[in-house]
Scaffold this active site. Structure first.
Site, PDB file in Angstrom:
ATOM      1  N   ASP A   8      -1.536 -13.210  -6.168  1.00  0.00           N
ATOM      2  CA  ASP A   8      -1.210 -14.883  -5.652  1.00  0.00           C
ATOM      3  C   ASP A   8      -2.866 -15.164  -5.789  1.00  0.00           C
ATOM      4  O   ASP A   8      -3.595 -14.330  -6.395  1.00  0.00           O
ATOM      5  CB  ASP A   8      -0.637 -14.702  -4.150  1.00  0.00           C
ATOM      6  CG  ASP A   8      -1.488 -14.280  -3.072  1.00  0.00           C
ATOM      7  OD1 ASP A   8      -2.737 -13.606  -3.525  1.00  0.00           O
ATOM      8  OD2 ASP A   8      -1.364 -14.383  -1.953  1.00  0.00           O
ATOM      9  N   HIS A   9      -3.238 -16.313  -5.218  1.00  0.00           N
ATOM     10  CA  HIS A   9      -4.424 -16.743  -5.331  1.00  0.00           C
ATOM     11  C   HIS A   9      -5.467 -15.568  -4.493  1.00  0.00           C
ATOM     12  O   HIS A   9      -6.538 -15.720  -5.170  1.00  0.00           O
ATOM     13  CB  HIS A   9      -4.531 -18.138  -4.659  1.00  0.00           C
ATOM     14  CG  HIS A   9      -3.885 -18.230  -3.314  1.00  0.00           C
ATOM     15  ND1 HIS A   9      -2.738 -18.126  -2.908  1.00  0.00           N
ATOM     16  CD2 HIS A   9      -4.573 -18.327  -1.968  1.00  0.00           C
ATOM     17  CE1 HIS A   9      -2.219 -18.348  -1.547  1.00  0.00           C
ATOM     18  NE2 HIS A   9      -3.414 -18.399  -1.200  1.00  0.00           N
ATOM     19  N   CYS A  65      -2.797  -9.464  -3.603  1.00  0.00           N
ATOM     20  CA  CYS A  65      -2.630 -10.718  -2.770  1.00  0.00           C
ATOM     21  C   CYS A  65      -3.848 -10.532  -1.735  1.00  0.00           C
ATOM     22  O   CYS A  65      -4.824  -9.751  -2.038  1.00  0.00           O
ATOM     23  CB  CYS A  65      -1.400 -10.853  -1.931  1.00  0.00           C
ATOM     24  SG  CYS A  65      -0.848  -9.596  -0.816  1.00  0.00           S
ATOM     25  N   THR A  67      -4.317  -9.394   1.417  1.00  0.00           N
ATOM     26  CA  THR A  67      -4.635  -8.112   1.794  1.00  0.00           C
ATOM     27  C   THR A  67      -3.702  -7.015   0.904  1.00  0.00           C
ATOM     28  O   THR A  67      -3.797  -6.023   1.454  1.00  0.00           O
ATOM     29  CB  THR A  67      -3.844  -8.293   3.226  1.00  0.00           C
ATOM     30  OG1 THR A  67      -2.457  -8.616   2.983  1.00  0.00           O
ATOM     31  CG2 THR A  67      -4.270  -9.028   4.182  1.00  0.00           C
ATOM     32  N   GLY A  68      -2.732  -7.404   0.255  1.00  0.00           N
ATOM     33  CA  GLY A  68      -1.954  -6.352  -0.332  1.00  0.00           C
ATOM     34  C   GLY A  68      -0.715  -6.230   0.074  1.00  0.00           C
ATOM     35  O   GLY A  68       0.339  -5.599  -0.359  1.00  0.00           O
ATOM     36  N   HIS A  98       2.965  12.508  -4.240  1.00  0.00           N
ATOM     37  CA  HIS A  98       3.880  12.813  -3.139  1.00  0.00           C
ATOM     38  C   HIS A  98       5.199  11.607  -3.187  1.00  0.00           C
ATOM     39  O   HIS A  98       6.212  12.110  -2.927  1.00  0.00           O
ATOM     40  CB  HIS A  98       3.356  12.837  -1.638  1.00  0.00           C
ATOM     41  CG  HIS A  98       2.894  13.881  -1.213  1.00  0.00           C
ATOM     42  ND1 HIS A  98       2.175  14.396  -0.121  1.00  0.00           N
ATOM     43  CD2 HIS A  98       2.072  14.800  -2.218  1.00  0.00           C
ATOM     44  CE1 HIS A  98       1.686  15.416  -0.046  1.00  0.00           C
ATOM     45  NE2 HIS A  98       1.331  16.095  -1.229  1.00  0.00           N
ATOM     46  N   ASN A  99       4.769  10.422  -3.508  1.00  0.00           N
ATOM     47  CA  ASN A  99       5.632   9.399  -3.474  1.00  0.00           C
ATOM     48  C   ASN A  99       6.044   8.763  -4.753  1.00  0.00           C
ATOM     49  O   ASN A  99       7.003   8.128  -4.811  1.00  0.00           O
ATOM     50  CB  ASN A  99       5.214   8.201  -2.606  1.00  0.00           C
ATOM     51  CG  ASN A  99       4.471   8.528  -1.387  1.00  0.00           C
ATOM     52  OD1 ASN A  99       3.354   8.410  -0.974  1.00  0.00           O
ATOM     53  ND2 ASN A  99       5.268   9.020  -0.278  1.00  0.00           N
ATOM     54  N   HIS A 133       9.142  16.948  -2.670  1.00  0.00           N
ATOM     55  CA  HIS A 133       8.601  15.476  -2.775  1.00  0.00           C
ATOM     56  C   HIS A 133       9.940  14.775  -3.451  1.00  0.00           C
ATOM     57  O   HIS A 133      10.119  13.785  -3.395  1.00  0.00           O
ATOM     58  CB  HIS A 133       7.211  15.317  -3.388  1.00  0.00           C
ATOM     59  CG  HIS A 133       6.401  16.048  -2.697  1.00  0.00           C
ATOM     60  ND1 HIS A 133       5.981  15.666  -1.314  1.00  0.00           N
ATOM     61  CD2 HIS A 133       5.542  16.821  -3.053  1.00  0.00           C
ATOM     62  CE1 HIS A 133       4.821  16.558  -0.793  1.00  0.00           C
ATOM     63  NE2 HIS A 133       4.619  17.143  -1.639  1.00  0.00           N
TER      64      HIS A 133
END
Ligand code: RB5
Length: 143
Positions: A8-9, A65, A67-68, A98-99, A133
């Site tokens: 976004d902006h 964005c 903040t993310g 792990h993810n 995992h």
């Protein structure tokens, strides 16, 4: 490797910085917008990036964005997406190992271009460890 990016902006400037870095490393970048700092709605862009990855149009995605947070929430609503909001390289390493995160979210008003490059590089270089995992990632994929 093909990476979809969208912002976004609030994430526009950081997206441009990361794009330049990725292209310099020979990565093919699919830019899904936005193309300026004119205000837009982050759910549209988080979703677009996630859908590109989920559909196999890109190997991975990076969404931005202010903040993310917003783009990560949007991306994680798309089936098959594991989007990790990272603010340092250690988080990025864990997100990959792990993810098995297939998307990264970054905050343009929180993270400098230099730091974001370190985060993205770490995430791209680290490999999923599998093993215990994998069982947990399989559980995420079932949700
Ligand atoms: C836009 O002002 C801001 O809310 C957005 O970039 C993002 O930080 C939302 O999570």
């Amino acid at each position: 490797m093909k990476i979809a990016v969208a912002c976004d902006h609030g994430g526009f400037a950081l997206k441009e910085g990361i794009k330049e870095y990725l292209i310099s490393k020979g990565v093919e970048v699919v830019d899904l917008g936005t193309g300026s700092q004119e205000p837009v709605d982050y759910p549209i862009y988080g979703r677009a990036c996630a859908e590109a990855v989920a559909a196999g149009k890109a190997d991975r995605g990076i969404a931005f964005c202010g903040t993310g947070i917003g783009v990560s929430i949007a991306a994680n609503k798309v089936k098959g997406i594991r989007c990790a909001l990272c603010t340092d390289a250690d988080m990025a390493e864990m997100a990959a190992k792990h993810n098995d995160a297939n998307m990264l979210a970054l905050g343009g008003r929180r993270t400098s271009v230099g730091k974001a490059i370190e985060i993205a590089r770490t995430w791209l270089e680290a490999e999923f460890e599998g093993g215990r995992h994998k069982r947990r990632v399989d559980m995420l994929n079932e949700m």
